[in-house]
Design a protein around this motif. Structure first.
Motif, PDB file in Angstrom:
ATOM      1  N   SER A   1      75.673  12.447  58.410  1.00  0.00           N
ATOM      2  CA  SER A   1      74.347  12.815  57.948  1.00  0.00           C
ATOM      3  C   SER A   1      74.327  12.951  56.424  1.00  0.00           C
ATOM      4  CB  SER A   1      73.955  14.150  58.577  1.00  0.00           C
ATOM      5  OG  SER A   1      72.625  14.145  58.995  1.00  0.00           O
ATOM      6  N   ALA A   2      75.335  13.616  55.909  1.00  0.00           N
ATOM      7  CA  ALA A   2      75.397  13.833  54.462  1.00  0.00           C
ATOM      8  C   ALA A   2      75.590  12.508  53.733  1.00  0.00           C
ATOM      9  CB  ALA A   2      76.532  14.799  54.134  1.00  0.00           C
ATOM     10  N   ASP A   3      76.494  11.696  54.248  1.00  0.00           N
ATOM     11  CA  ASP A   3      76.729  10.389  53.632  1.00  0.00           C
ATOM     12  C   ASP A   3      75.442   9.579  53.589  1.00  0.00           C
ATOM     13  OD1 ASP A   3      79.316  11.041  53.329  1.00  0.00           O
ATOM     14  OD2 ASP A   3      80.105   9.706  54.897  1.00  0.00           O
ATOM     15  N   GLY A   4      74.739   9.590  54.704  1.00  0.00           N
ATOM     16  CA  GLY A   4      73.502   8.848  54.784  1.00  0.00           C
ATOM     17  C   GLY A   4      72.518   9.259  53.703  1.00  0.00           C
ATOM     18  N   ALA A   5      72.579  10.510  53.314  1.00  0.00           N
ATOM     19  CA  ALA A   5      71.671  11.002  52.284  1.00  0.00           C
ATOM     20  C   ALA A   5      72.289  10.866  50.896  1.00  0.00           C
ATOM     21  CB  ALA A   5      71.316  12.459  52.564  1.00  0.00           C
ATOM     22  N   GLY A   6      73.513  10.343  50.840  1.00  0.00           N
ATOM     23  CA  GLY A   6      74.183  10.211  49.554  1.00  0.00           C
ATOM     24  C   GLY A   6      74.613  11.551  48.991  1.00  0.00           C
ATOM     25  N   PHE A   7      74.799  12.501  49.868  1.00  0.00           N
ATOM     26  CA  PHE A   7      75.097  13.864  49.446  1.00  0.00           C
ATOM     27  C   PHE A   7      76.600  14.115  49.533  1.00  0.00           C
ATOM     28  CE2 PHE A   7      75.450  18.441  50.145  1.00  0.00           C
ATOM     29  CZ  PHE A   7      74.563  18.944  49.207  1.00  0.00           C
ATOM     30  N   ALA A   8      77.175  14.672  48.473  1.00  0.00           N
ATOM     31  CA  ALA A   8      78.614  14.930  48.451  1.00  0.00           C
ATOM     32  C   ALA A   8      78.893  16.383  48.816  1.00  0.00           C
ATOM     33  CB  ALA A   8      79.174  14.622  47.065  1.00  0.00           C
ATOM     34  N   VAL A   9      79.392  16.579  50.004  1.00  0.00           N
ATOM     35  CA  VAL A   9      79.572  17.940  50.518  1.00  0.00           C
ATOM     36  C   VAL A   9      80.815  18.597  49.945  1.00  0.00           C
ATOM     37  CG1 VAL A   9      79.972  19.311  52.582  1.00  0.00           C
ATOM     38  CG2 VAL A   9      78.443  17.350  52.685  1.00  0.00           C
TER      39      VAL A   9
ATOM     40  N   MET B   1      61.862  -2.957  65.477  1.00  0.00           N
ATOM     41  CA  MET B   1      61.521  -1.529  65.475  1.00  0.00           C
ATOM     42  C   MET B   1      62.718  -0.654  65.119  1.00  0.00           C
ATOM     43  SD  MET B   1      58.449  -1.268  65.964  1.00  0.00           S
ATOM     44  CE  MET B   1      58.193   0.486  66.312  1.00  0.00           C
ATOM     45  N   ARG B   2      63.838  -1.266  65.008  1.00  0.00           N
ATOM     46  CA  ARG B   2      65.028  -0.432  64.859  1.00  0.00           C
ATOM     47  C   ARG B   2      65.006   0.454  63.629  1.00  0.00           C
ATOM     48  NH1 ARG B   2      69.296  -3.248  66.831  1.00  0.00           N
ATOM     49  NH2 ARG B   2      70.725  -1.672  66.026  1.00  0.00           N
ATOM     50  N   HIS B   3      64.639  -0.129  62.519  1.00  0.00           N
ATOM     51  CA  HIS B   3      64.717   0.658  61.290  1.00  0.00           C
ATOM     52  C   HIS B   3      63.357   1.042  60.724  1.00  0.00           C
ATOM     53  CE1 HIS B   3      68.990   0.073  60.934  1.00  0.00           C
ATOM     54  NE2 HIS B   3      68.798  -1.175  61.314  1.00  0.00           N
ATOM     55  N   ALA B   4      62.369   0.401  61.263  1.00  0.00           N
ATOM     56  CA  ALA B   4      61.049   0.529  60.643  1.00  0.00           C
ATOM     57  C   ALA B   4      60.593   1.975  60.442  1.00  0.00           C
ATOM     58  CB  ALA B   4      60.024  -0.215  61.482  1.00  0.00           C
ATOM     59  N   ALA B   5      60.641   2.751  61.490  1.00  0.00           N
ATOM     60  CA  ALA B   5      59.969   4.048  61.417  1.00  0.00           C
ATOM     61  C   ALA B   5      60.899   5.211  61.067  1.00  0.00           C
ATOM     62  CB  ALA B   5      59.264   4.338  62.739  1.00  0.00           C
ATOM     63  N   LYS B   6      62.093   4.880  60.602  1.00  0.00           N
ATOM     64  CA  LYS B   6      63.001   5.958  60.188  1.00  0.00           C
ATOM     65  C   LYS B   6      62.311   6.873  59.194  1.00  0.00           C
ATOM     66  CE  LYS B   6      67.353   5.569  61.769  1.00  0.00           C
ATOM     67  NZ  LYS B   6      68.275   4.577  61.218  1.00  0.00           N
ATOM     68  N   LYS B   7      62.572   8.140  59.333  1.00  0.00           N
ATOM     69  CA  LYS B   7      61.937   9.047  58.382  1.00  0.00           C
ATOM     70  C   LYS B   7      62.632   8.926  57.028  1.00  0.00           C
ATOM     71  CE  LYS B   7      64.657  13.089  59.613  1.00  0.00           C
ATOM     72  NZ  LYS B   7      64.652  14.320  60.390  1.00  0.00           N
ATOM     73  N   ALA B   8      61.934   9.261  55.988  1.00  0.00           N
ATOM     74  CA  ALA B   8      62.451   9.091  54.637  1.00  0.00           C
ATOM     75  C   ALA B   8      63.751   9.863  54.471  1.00  0.00           C
ATOM     76  CB  ALA B   8      61.432   9.580  53.630  1.00  0.00           C
ATOM     77  N   PRO B   9      64.711   9.241  53.813  1.00  0.00           N
ATOM     78  CA  PRO B   9      65.974   9.941  53.587  1.00  0.00           C
ATOM     79  C   PRO B   9      65.722  11.184  52.739  1.00  0.00           C
ATOM     80  CG  PRO B   9      65.913   7.849  52.398  1.00  0.00           C
ATOM     81  CD  PRO B   9      64.708   7.899  53.252  1.00  0.00           C
ATOM     82  N   PRO B  10      66.449  12.258  53.021  1.00  0.00           N
ATOM     83  CA  PRO B  10      66.149  13.561  52.466  1.00  0.00           C
ATOM     84  C   PRO B  10      66.064  13.604  50.945  1.00  0.00           C
ATOM     85  CG  PRO B  10      68.082  13.634  53.914  1.00  0.00           C
ATOM     86  CD  PRO B  10      67.534  12.272  53.990  1.00  0.00           C
ATOM     87  N   PHE B  11      66.900  12.829  50.269  1.00  0.00           N
ATOM     88  CA  PHE B  11      66.926  13.006  48.823  1.00  0.00           C
ATOM     89  C   PHE B  11      66.135  11.968  48.051  1.00  0.00           C
ATOM     90  CE2 PHE B  11      70.312  16.009  49.624  1.00  0.00           C
ATOM     91  CZ  PHE B  11      69.905  17.023  48.789  1.00  0.00           C
ATOM     92  N   LYS B  12      65.445  11.088  48.781  1.00  0.00           N
ATOM     93  CA  LYS B  12      64.514  10.212  48.090  1.00  0.00           C
ATOM     94  C   LYS B  12      63.338  11.042  47.620  1.00  0.00           C
ATOM     95  CE  LYS B  12      65.965   6.041  47.718  1.00  0.00           C
ATOM     96  NZ  LYS B  12      66.112   5.205  48.899  1.00  0.00           N
ATOM     97  N   ARG B  13      63.591  11.909  46.661  1.00  0.00           N
ATOM     98  CA  ARG B  13      62.544  12.810  46.217  1.00  0.00           C
ATOM     99  C   ARG B  13      61.587  12.038  45.305  1.00  0.00           C
ATOM    100  NH1 ARG B  13      62.284  16.634  48.044  1.00  0.00           N
ATOM    101  NH2 ARG B  13      63.896  18.173  47.694  1.00  0.00           N
TER     102      ARG B  13
ATOM    103  N   SER C   1      76.755  22.643  51.325  1.00  0.00           N
ATOM    104  CA  SER C   1      76.600  22.705  49.872  1.00  0.00           C
ATOM    105  C   SER C   1      77.325  21.529  49.248  1.00  0.00           C
ATOM    106  CB  SER C   1      77.201  23.992  49.319  1.00  0.00           C
ATOM    107  OG  SER C   1      76.691  25.083  50.014  1.00  0.00           O
ATOM    108  N   GLY C   2      76.846  21.119  48.103  1.00  0.00           N
ATOM    109  CA  GLY C   2      77.482  20.003  47.413  1.00  0.00           C
ATOM    110  C   GLY C   2      76.589  19.487  46.309  1.00  0.00           C
ATOM    111  N   LEU C   3      76.684  18.191  46.068  1.00  0.00           N
ATOM    112  CA  LEU C   3      75.881  17.593  45.008  1.00  0.00           C
ATOM    113  C   LEU C   3      74.950  16.530  45.580  1.00  0.00           C
ATOM    114  CD1 LEU C   3      78.285  17.099  41.961  1.00  0.00           C
ATOM    115  CD2 LEU C   3      76.589  18.893  42.350  1.00  0.00           C
TER     116      LEU C   3
END
Lengths: 167, 167
Positions: free
Chosen positions: A139-147, B1-13, B155-157
């Motif tokens: 999950s973290a990798d998918g978000a590009g997040f470094a835990v 349909m496999r990837h189409a409706a994936k929710k936005a990745p968390p850090f694509k702010r 926690s992380g970056l």
DNA sequence: AATTGGCATGTTACATTGTAACCGATGCGA
DNA sequence: TCGCATCGGTTACAATGTAACATGCCAATT
């Protein structure tokens, strides 16, 4: 071999030789610190022993009270410094949702903090479940997040307290 | 349909219309409370708005300071009661490792609390990852543990801060 | 309309948890 | 022996969270 060597399930709290288990933890800590060139001083060792004594999460100020029996001069910074050291070296975990600390079951392996915390009897069982870690990493990798640190805490009822609740 | 409706990745702010996003959250909260017969009072609404304003974890006392601009008499219990209500109704999450609160992304679905928390910029991205939940459930079930509350905090970056760190 | 009961909030005081900052002691290598 | 780093003592305080009781308000019932 399929089931034979599975580690004991977390809540099979079979009556164990507690004195031995504390000593064991201290010995392992000693070894570990030696190996790392870290100094497990008297004070730190005393705090670690107190953490293990209760075998369940204990707060910093409760530890402080206990510590004062042998170290009368102890003050908040005393205990927090020791806890910081012990946590940094993987010897204890902090349980965030309780503001409390507990001895780590297997400090030798690098690992994360995953606990099942009983709301009734307040035992906390460490589960170091690879499939949970894997899912989290993914999950973290998918978000590009470094835990750098994992905190996983599940509150609820342990088997024993569930049985009591039903009765 | 496999990837189409994936929710936005968390850090694509992606720069978003913040005013709108806050209003949106408030509207959803209103609807939700109506549906549950819960009373989203002025005070609670004000606190919820403040939680959303910053769009990142905020502590109870910081909220209190902010709240006092509109509610001069507010005291610690004021804020803690509101937070308790909001959390009980799934409108916010408490982030244990920060002693802080953040608006919930999708209060309508029953869910757990899973966050990626950047140590540098202190944004917190909610990931509601089913495979993590599944792994956790399985682990808990295996131990005969009945979960009532999940806390997952990594926690992380965040990607942005990683790039900055490399530069 | 008055009564009552429940919930939300005000208010005061305090409990718990965690830190900053400075100092002396101790040990260890240069 | 000097310098340096780490450890721990000490004081004071900051930050976070609650208990307990008083007040106000609304809405259902009489």
């Amino acid at each position: 071999m399929r089931h034979a060597a599975k580690k004991a399930p977390p809540f099979k709290r079979t009556s164990h030789d507690h004195g031995h288990c504390v000593e064991d933890a201290l010995d392992r800590a000693e070894t570990l610190c030696d190996a790392q060139g870290a100094r497990l001083t008297d004070l730190r060792r005393a705090v670690l022993e107190l953490v293990w004594r209760g075998h369940e999460p204990i707060g910093a100020y409760a530890l402080l009270d206990a510590l004062r029996k042998t170290h009368p001069g102890a003050a908040p910074p005393t205990i927090y410094r020791a806890l910081e050291f012990l946590e940094a070296h993987g010897l204890i975990h902090r349980i965030e949702s309780l503001n409390a600390y507990i001895g780590c079951d297997h400090p030798e392996r690098p690992h994360v903090s995953q606990f099942l915390i009983c709301a009734k009897c307040s035992t906390a069982a460490e589960i170091d479940d690879p499939s949970v870690s894997r899912a989290l990493s993914k999950s973290a990798d998918g978000a590009g997040f470094a835990v750098t640190r994992q905190t996983v805490e599940l509150s609820g009822l342990c088997p024993t307290c569930q049985r009591e609740a039903r009765a």
